[in-house]
Design a protein around this motif. Structure first.
Motif, PDB file in Angstrom:
ATOM      1  N   GLU A  61      23.133  76.565  63.773  1.00  0.00           N
ATOM      2  CA  GLU A  61      22.409  75.840  62.595  1.00  0.00           C
ATOM      3  C   GLU A  61      22.452  74.455  62.783  1.00  0.00           C
ATOM      4  OE1 GLU A  61      22.190  75.484  57.824  1.00  0.00           O
ATOM      5  OE2 GLU A  61      23.287  77.072  58.796  1.00  0.00           O
ATOM      6  N   GLN A  87      16.887  78.114  58.457  1.00  0.00           N
ATOM      7  CA  GLN A  87      17.124  78.869  57.243  1.00  0.00           C
ATOM      8  C   GLN A  87      17.730  80.144  57.557  1.00  0.00           C
ATOM      9  OE1 GLN A  87      13.178  78.199  55.636  1.00  0.00           O
ATOM     10  NE2 GLN A  87      13.941  77.465  53.828  1.00  0.00           N
ATOM     11  N   ASN A  90      21.131  79.969  58.199  1.00  0.00           N
ATOM     12  CA  ASN A  90      21.698  79.728  57.113  1.00  0.00           C
ATOM     13  C   ASN A  90      22.213  81.012  56.397  1.00  0.00           C
ATOM     14  OD1 ASN A  90      21.854  78.970  54.048  1.00  0.00           O
ATOM     15  ND2 ASN A  90      22.620  77.353  54.998  1.00  0.00           N
ATOM     16  N   MET A  91      21.112  81.802  56.378  1.00  0.00           N
ATOM     17  CA  MET A  91      21.198  82.919  55.802  1.00  0.00           C
ATOM     18  C   MET A  91      22.164  84.099  56.624  1.00  0.00           C
ATOM     19  SD  MET A  91      17.605  84.116  54.179  1.00  0.00           S
ATOM     20  CE  MET A  91      16.420  83.622  55.529  1.00  0.00           C
ATOM     21  N   GLU A  94      25.850  83.093  55.675  1.00  0.00           N
ATOM     22  CA  GLU A  94      26.097  83.528  54.192  1.00  0.00           C
ATOM     23  C   GLU A  94      26.455  85.083  54.463  1.00  0.00           C
ATOM     24  OE1 GLU A  94      24.295  84.226  49.781  1.00  0.00           O
ATOM     25  OE2 GLU A  94      23.487  82.679  51.133  1.00  0.00           O
ATOM     26  N   THR A 156      24.352  76.629  49.902  1.00  0.00           N
ATOM     27  CA  THR A 156      23.032  76.516  48.986  1.00  0.00           C
ATOM     28  C   THR A 156      22.456  75.168  49.204  1.00  0.00           C
ATOM     29  OG1 THR A 156      24.308  78.189  47.737  1.00  0.00           O
ATOM     30  CG2 THR A 156      22.829  76.596  46.603  1.00  0.00           C
ATOM     31  N   ASN A 158      22.482  73.311  51.986  1.00  0.00           N
ATOM     32  CA  ASN A 158      21.846  73.397  52.971  1.00  0.00           C
ATOM     33  C   ASN A 158      20.230  74.072  52.982  1.00  0.00           C
ATOM     34  OD1 ASN A 158      23.872  72.152  54.572  1.00  0.00           O
ATOM     35  ND2 ASN A 158      24.354  73.829  55.518  1.00  0.00           N
ATOM     36  N   GLN A 159      20.464  75.097  52.101  1.00  0.00           N
ATOM     37  CA  GLN A 159      19.004  75.909  51.963  1.00  0.00           C
ATOM     38  C   GLN A 159      18.091  75.080  50.958  1.00  0.00           C
ATOM     39  OE1 GLN A 159      17.362  78.179  52.865  1.00  0.00           O
ATOM     40  NE2 GLN A 159      18.788  79.545  53.762  1.00  0.00           N
ATOM     41  N   GLU A 160      18.796  74.186  50.151  1.00  0.00           N
ATOM     42  CA  GLU A 160      18.019  73.257  49.183  1.00  0.00           C
ATOM     43  C   GLU A 160      17.424  72.204  50.258  1.00  0.00           C
ATOM     44  OE1 GLU A 160      20.146  71.638  46.060  1.00  0.00           O
ATOM     45  OE2 GLU A 160      20.757  73.839  45.303  1.00  0.00           O
ATOM     46  N   TYR A 162      16.614  72.461  53.261  1.00  0.00           N
ATOM     47  CA  TYR A 162      15.528  73.219  54.376  1.00  0.00           C
ATOM     48  C   TYR A 162      14.286  73.281  53.398  1.00  0.00           C
ATOM     49  CZ  TYR A 162      19.229  73.760  57.517  1.00  0.00           C
ATOM     50  OH  TYR A 162      20.334  73.674  58.486  1.00  0.00           O
ATOM     51  N   LYS A 163      14.520  73.769  52.199  1.00  0.00           N
ATOM     52  CA  LYS A 163      13.107  73.993  51.240  1.00  0.00           C
ATOM     53  C   LYS A 163      12.561  72.647  51.184  1.00  0.00           C
ATOM     54  CE  LYS A 163      15.323  78.150  48.939  1.00  0.00           C
ATOM     55  NZ  LYS A 163      15.722  78.504  47.416  1.00  0.00           N
TER      56      LYS A 163
END
Length: 184
Positions: A61, A87, A90-91, A94, A156, A158-160, A162-163
């Motif tokens: 990642e 993403q 990232n998942m 998690e 979380t 990182n996800q934000e 990427y969004k």
């Protein structure tokens, strides 16, 4: 004097039986503790495997993140593809973190089961050693819980990021703030 000898002679075997029972009892407790530690070690091995995979996926990642950040805006299609892959990584991180926590929690629960057994140990040295094992595991447990929370928070964030990148929210100030949060 004869009565004293008889008491001593009859009491000596009883004392030996009591001492042997105590040693045997401590031996049973030691075996019980060893069994729980072995079982815990199996969960710890699974935990370690998950951690290794977590690190590997994290490096993958990070490579994509570096590529995304260094890409020019003109490569929008490639950036979107890389964002989607990041993403997914990232998942995966998690998922591995959750699996890792599950194994760690099982190992801790298994070791915690020896607490009542430790209380029954007669030998002060053995009791002290067993108590230190429990204290060490409790300390590790609390440290891991803090690590897990911080890691989940970072995922979380990182996800934000990427969004936002996927929505093409490229405002430098917003991205800089998000990157600063991640790097804390």
């Amino acid at each position: 004097m004869d009565i004293f000898k008889k008491l001593v002679m009859s009491g000596l075997p009883l004392l030996l039986i009591f001492l042997l029972y105590g040693c045997h009892h401590d031996q049973k407790n030691a075996e019980n503790i060893y069994h729980h530690l072995e079982k815990s070690a199996r969960f710890e091995r699974s935990f370690a495997d998950q951690q290794r995979t977590l690190v590997k996926v994290g490096h993958d990642e990070q490579r994509l993140y570096d590529k995304i950040i260094s890409s020019s805006v003109g490569h929008a299609r490639e950036i979107k593809t890389d964002i989607k892959k990041a993403q997914e990584y990232n998942m995966k991180r998690e998922q591995h973190l959750k699996a890792s926590k599950k194994h760690f929690d099982r190992a801790f629960t298994t070791v915690s089961a020896i607490k009542p057994v430790v209380k029954e140990i007669k030998s002060p040295e053995q009791k002290k050693e067993a108590s230190e094992i429990i204290k060490l595991m409790e300390k590790r447990y609390h440290l891991y819980q803090a690590y897990h929370k911080e890691y989940m928070d970072a995922l979380t964030l990182n996800q934000e990021l990427y969004k936002r990148l996927a929505k093409q929210e490229y405002k430098a100030s917003k991205l800089d703030k998000q990157i600063a949060k991640i790097n804390q």
